[in-house]
Design an enzyme around this catalytic site. Structure first.
Site, PDB file in Angstrom:
ATOM      1  N   LYS A  81       0.863  -1.186   0.000  1.00 44.83           N
ATOM      2  CA  LYS A  81       0.000   0.000   0.000  1.00 44.83           C
ATOM      3  C   LYS A  81       0.898   1.233   0.000  1.00 44.83           C
ATOM      4  CE  LYS A  81      -1.576   2.988   2.770  1.00 44.83           C
ATOM      5  NZ  LYS A  81      -1.630   4.185   1.915  1.00 44.83           N
ATOM      6  N   GLU A  98      10.399   1.964  10.076  1.00 42.10           N
ATOM      7  CA  GLU A  98      11.350   3.044   9.784  1.00 42.10           C
ATOM      8  C   GLU A  98      10.582   4.335  10.008  1.00 42.10           C
ATOM      9  OE1 GLU A  98      14.416   2.509   9.157  1.00 42.10           O
ATOM     10  OE2 GLU A  98      14.385   0.409   8.589  1.00 42.10           O
ATOM     11  N   CYS A 143      13.728  11.766   6.335  1.00 40.96           N
ATOM     12  CA  CYS A 143      13.711  11.315   7.731  1.00 40.96           C
ATOM     13  C   CYS A 143      15.089  11.405   8.375  1.00 40.96           C
ATOM     14  CB  CYS A 143      13.160   9.905   7.820  1.00 40.96           C
ATOM     15  SG  CYS A 143      13.907   8.820   6.613  1.00 40.96           S
ATOM     16  N   GLU A 189       9.949  16.676  14.823  1.00 41.31           N
ATOM     17  CA  GLU A 189      10.347  16.537  13.422  1.00 41.31           C
ATOM     18  C   GLU A 189       9.526  17.514  12.585  1.00 41.31           C
ATOM     19  OE1 GLU A 189       9.273  12.879  11.359  1.00 41.31           O
ATOM     20  OE2 GLU A 189      11.346  12.831  10.652  1.00 41.31           O
TER      21      GLU A 189
HETATM   22  P1  NAD Z   1       2.272   8.592   7.717  1.00 37.71           P
HETATM   23  O1  NAD Z   1       2.632   7.799   8.901  1.00 37.71           O
HETATM   24  O2  NAD Z   1       1.142   9.520   7.794  1.00 37.71           O
HETATM   25  O3  NAD Z   1       1.942   7.639   6.473  1.00 37.71           O
HETATM   26  C1  NAD Z   1       2.801   6.598   6.054  1.00 37.71           C
HETATM   27  C2  NAD Z   1       1.944   5.515   5.437  1.00 37.71           C
HETATM   28  O4  NAD Z   1       1.122   4.964   6.457  1.00 37.71           O
HETATM   29  C3  NAD Z   1       1.012   6.001   4.340  1.00 37.71           C
HETATM   30  O5  NAD Z   1       0.948   5.031   3.318  1.00 37.71           O
HETATM   31  C4  NAD Z   1      -0.315   6.109   5.064  1.00 37.71           C
HETATM   32  O6  NAD Z   1      -1.418   5.961   4.218  1.00 37.71           O
HETATM   33  C5  NAD Z   1      -0.225   4.955   6.022  1.00 37.71           C
HETATM   34  N1  NAD Z   1      -1.099   5.051   7.201  1.00 37.71           N
HETATM   35  C6  NAD Z   1      -1.591   6.174   7.782  1.00 37.71           C
HETATM   36  N2  NAD Z   1      -2.368   5.839   8.840  1.00 37.71           N
HETATM   37  C7  NAD Z   1      -2.373   4.495   8.913  1.00 37.71           C
HETATM   38  C8  NAD Z   1      -2.967   3.558   9.795  1.00 37.71           C
HETATM   39  N3  NAD Z   1      -3.736   3.934  10.815  1.00 37.71           N
HETATM   40  N4  NAD Z   1      -2.739   2.246   9.596  1.00 37.71           N
HETATM   41  C9  NAD Z   1      -1.947   1.832   8.598  1.00 37.71           C
HETATM   42  N5  NAD Z   1      -1.358   2.661   7.724  1.00 37.71           N
HETATM   43  C10 NAD Z   1      -1.559   3.985   7.871  1.00 37.71           C
HETATM   44  O7  NAD Z   1       3.620   9.275   7.279  1.00 37.71           O
HETATM   45  P2  NAD Z   1       3.847  10.240   6.039  1.00 37.71           P
HETATM   46  O8  NAD Z   1       3.203  11.539   6.388  1.00 37.71           O
HETATM   47  O9  NAD Z   1       3.456   9.586   4.787  1.00 37.71           O
HETATM   48  O10 NAD Z   1       5.445  10.369   6.030  1.00 37.71           O
HETATM   49  C11 NAD Z   1       6.144  11.287   6.791  1.00 37.71           C
HETATM   50  C12 NAD Z   1       6.722  10.653   8.026  1.00 37.71           C
HETATM   51  O11 NAD Z   1       7.410   9.434   7.724  1.00 37.71           O
HETATM   52  C13 NAD Z   1       7.753  11.489   8.702  1.00 37.71           C
HETATM   53  O12 NAD Z   1       7.527  11.494  10.082  1.00 37.71           O
HETATM   54  C14 NAD Z   1       9.083  10.816   8.388  1.00 37.71           C
HETATM   55  O13 NAD Z   1      10.114  11.011   9.272  1.00 37.71           O
HETATM   56  C15 NAD Z   1       8.712   9.417   8.325  1.00 37.71           C
HETATM   57  N6  NAD Z   1       9.645   8.704   7.435  1.00 37.71           N
HETATM   58  C16 NAD Z   1      10.553   7.850   7.974  1.00 37.71           C
HETATM   59  C17 NAD Z   1      11.451   7.194   7.151  1.00 37.71           C
HETATM   60  C18 NAD Z   1      12.462   6.233   7.682  1.00 37.71           C
HETATM   61  O14 NAD Z   1      12.993   5.441   6.899  1.00 37.71           O
HETATM   62  N7  NAD Z   1      12.779   6.209   8.936  1.00 37.71           N
HETATM   63  C19 NAD Z   1      11.398   7.396   5.789  1.00 37.71           C
HETATM   64  C20 NAD Z   1      10.468   8.280   5.291  1.00 37.71           C
HETATM   65  C21 NAD Z   1       9.564   8.915   6.122  1.00 37.71           C
END
Ligand code: NAD
Length: 466
Positions: free
Chosen positions: A171, A246, A280, A374
């Site tokens: 997804k 991650e 990130c 962040e």
């Molecule tokens: P997010 O957590 O909102 O979304 C990530 C994914 O999770 C999306 O596909 C979203 O649809 C899904 N999601 C949202 N709610 C969910 C739920 N309740 N159950 C299951 N899936 C769900 O994050 P984002 O806004 O897309 O990305 C930004 C964040 O991600 C930042 O905090 C960043 O630091 C982090 N990030 C971390 C890494 C890493 O490798 N450590 C890499 C990239 C981004």
């Protein structure tokens, strides 16, 4: 031209989703709608997981070398789409062309090739006393990914999981789903066995939650925010499914007394602003020894002025927009509440699109919101320290622990690097290694991605006594 897609990918073919509901995909630089993708439903997740479950026994029994050969074909098909990948990420994320080509398209191709090569190597089995220790695939994997490196984060999971012998339901982020479709076009062309790799686009609360809580998903591999990582861990806990996470970061770039300050600051600013700060691992806290503090603030402010912000498809642009209006407003909120000395941030940005000017704050309180949360935008905080011990204390004063940098004489910088509670540290600008373990301490995550450590995440360990 609309970039709309109306199918999901199940069991080796493109099929209609269970409902006609769709999600619009916006171009964050122009606020125009690029197209729509299906808003998948829990029923689609059921179908995809069933396909992955059916495919698992056969795929798990192929040899690692056979799987490597399949990944090699997938790499070939994906590489043929490199131009489309860069353009698509430029459109749906707003990544400037140069970053789109080198990082957003180049890195996933490198990682995929790396896993094809790793799988071709002789399988490592170990003997401990009278036991033969073997590694086997975990099972059906639910992969849930964010928008900031939308293809890399997908490939880091999919390539490792497939090499290990797992089958996958993906997804992708609802903000940047279009580039994932290119991966599935490539998979379709490469002839992956049916059910081995499946795509269900949709929102987090519907498709993501259904995958995370699905009784037939053996492992959830997630990249995204810490808050969502927590929700996914709760969902997986009921059935003790494996979770790898991650998550976010608030990394420190430590510039010691004996550092090359000009280089350390310039590289540090570039790191903090990469991908409009939506990274990130971004070094969002620049920690500077008091002897260099004033100079570092001046160099950082001047460097920020060298980041033209605007149209991602303009060759001169170094900063594109943020991914969404919500993300832009969130970042502007952090800037408004910063309570520190702003030394850069008033450069002109286009009115239309979700732009934020490159921003630098000096004299940031290490305990403040700006230094602890962040931000995920082009915002750098500079903090002064007195001694190496003091720098380590500030660097580790974070609930995150993903990455970091240290600059100084080799021995001294290495000593500080070893004391930093983070999953990675670059000493004197050491370059990113796409096969080194990648992941976080503390609330930055669980487990590691990339290279052999990334492969091991998707494996079980079995001891056979003889
Ligand atoms: P997010 O957590 O909102 O979304 C990530 C994914 O999770 C999306 O596909 C979203 O649809 C899904 N999601 C949202 N709610 C969910 C739920 N309740 N159950 C299951 N899936 C769900 O994050 P984002 O806004 O897309 O990305 C930004 C964040 O991600 C930042 O905090 C960043 O630091 C982090 N990030 C971390 C890494 C890493 O490798 N450590 C890499 C990239 C981004």
């Amino acid at each position: 031209m609309s970039l709309s897609r109306d199918k999901i990918y199940l069991d080796g073919s493109w099929v209609p989703p269970s409902s006609g509901e769709t999600i619009p995909v916006e171009n964050p630089a122009t606020e125009e709608i690029l197209g729509h993708v299906p808003a998948g439903a829990a029923e689609d997740v059921d179908r995809a997981v069933a396909a992955a479950r059916r495919a698992f026994p056969g795929w798990a029994q192929t040899s690692m070398a056979e799987r490597g050969a399949v990944l090699g074909k997938l790499h070939e098909s994906l590489a043929a789409r490199a131009g489309d990948i860069a353009r698509t990420v430029g459109l749906e994320l707003g990544a400037p062309l140069k970053v789109a080509k080198s990082v957003q398209a180049g890195l996933p191709l490198l990682v995929l090739r790396g896993y094809a090569d790793l799988a071709a190597e002789p399988v490592r089995e170990e003997t401990i006393g009278n036991s033969l220790v073997v590694h086997e695939p975990v099972g059906v994997v639910g992969a849930i990914t964010p928008w900031n490196y939308p293809l890399h984060q997908v490939v880091a999971k999919v390539a490792a999981a497939l090499a290990a012998g797992c089958t996958v339901v993906l997804k992708p982020s609802e903000l940047t789903p279009l580039v994932a479709y290119l991966l599935f076009d490539a998979a379709d062309e490469a002839g992956l066995p049916p059910g081995v790799l499946n795509l269900v686009p949709g929102t987090g609360p519907v498709v993501g939650a259904a995958l995370a809580g699905h009784p037939d998903v053996d492992m959830v591999s997630f990249t995204g925010s810490t808050a969502t990582g927590r929700a996914i861990t709760h969902a997986a806990a009921d059935r003790i499914a494996r979770v790898s996470l991650e998550l976010g970061g608030k990394s420190a770039n430590v510039i010691l007394e004996d550092a090359d300050v000009t280089r350390a600051v310039k590289v540090g600013v570039a790191n903090a602003f990469l991908n409009s700060g939506q990274t990130c691992t971004a070094w969002t806290r620049m920690l500077v020894h008091r002897s260099h503090y004033r100079a570092a603030v001046e160099i950082a402010a001047a460097a920020a002025a060298t980041y033209p912000t605007g149209d991602p498809f303009d060759e001169g642009t170094r900063l594109g927009p943020l991914v969404s209006a919500a993300q832009r407003d969130r970042v502007r909120g952090f800037i408004a509440r910063a309570g520190a000395r702003q030394v850069a941030g008033d450069a002109a940005v286009p009115d239309r699109g979700h732009f934020v000017a490159p921003t630098v704050f000096a004299d940031v309180d290490p305990a403040s919101e700006l230094a602890q949360e962040e931000v995920f935008g082009p915002v750098l905080s500079i903090i002064e320290f007195d001694s190496d011990d003091h720098a380590v204390e500030i660097a580790n004063n974070s609930r995150y622990g993903l990455a970091g940098g240290v600059w100084g004489s080799e021995d001294r910088a290495m000593a500080v690097a070893r004391r930093m509670r983070t999953g990675a540290v670059d000493v004197n600008g050491g370059s990113f290694n796409p096969v080194a373990p990648f992941g976080g301490y503390k609330q930055s995550g669980l487990g590691r991605e990339l290279g052999p450590y990334g492969l091991a995440e998707f494996q079980q360990t079995k001891a056979i006594q003889r």
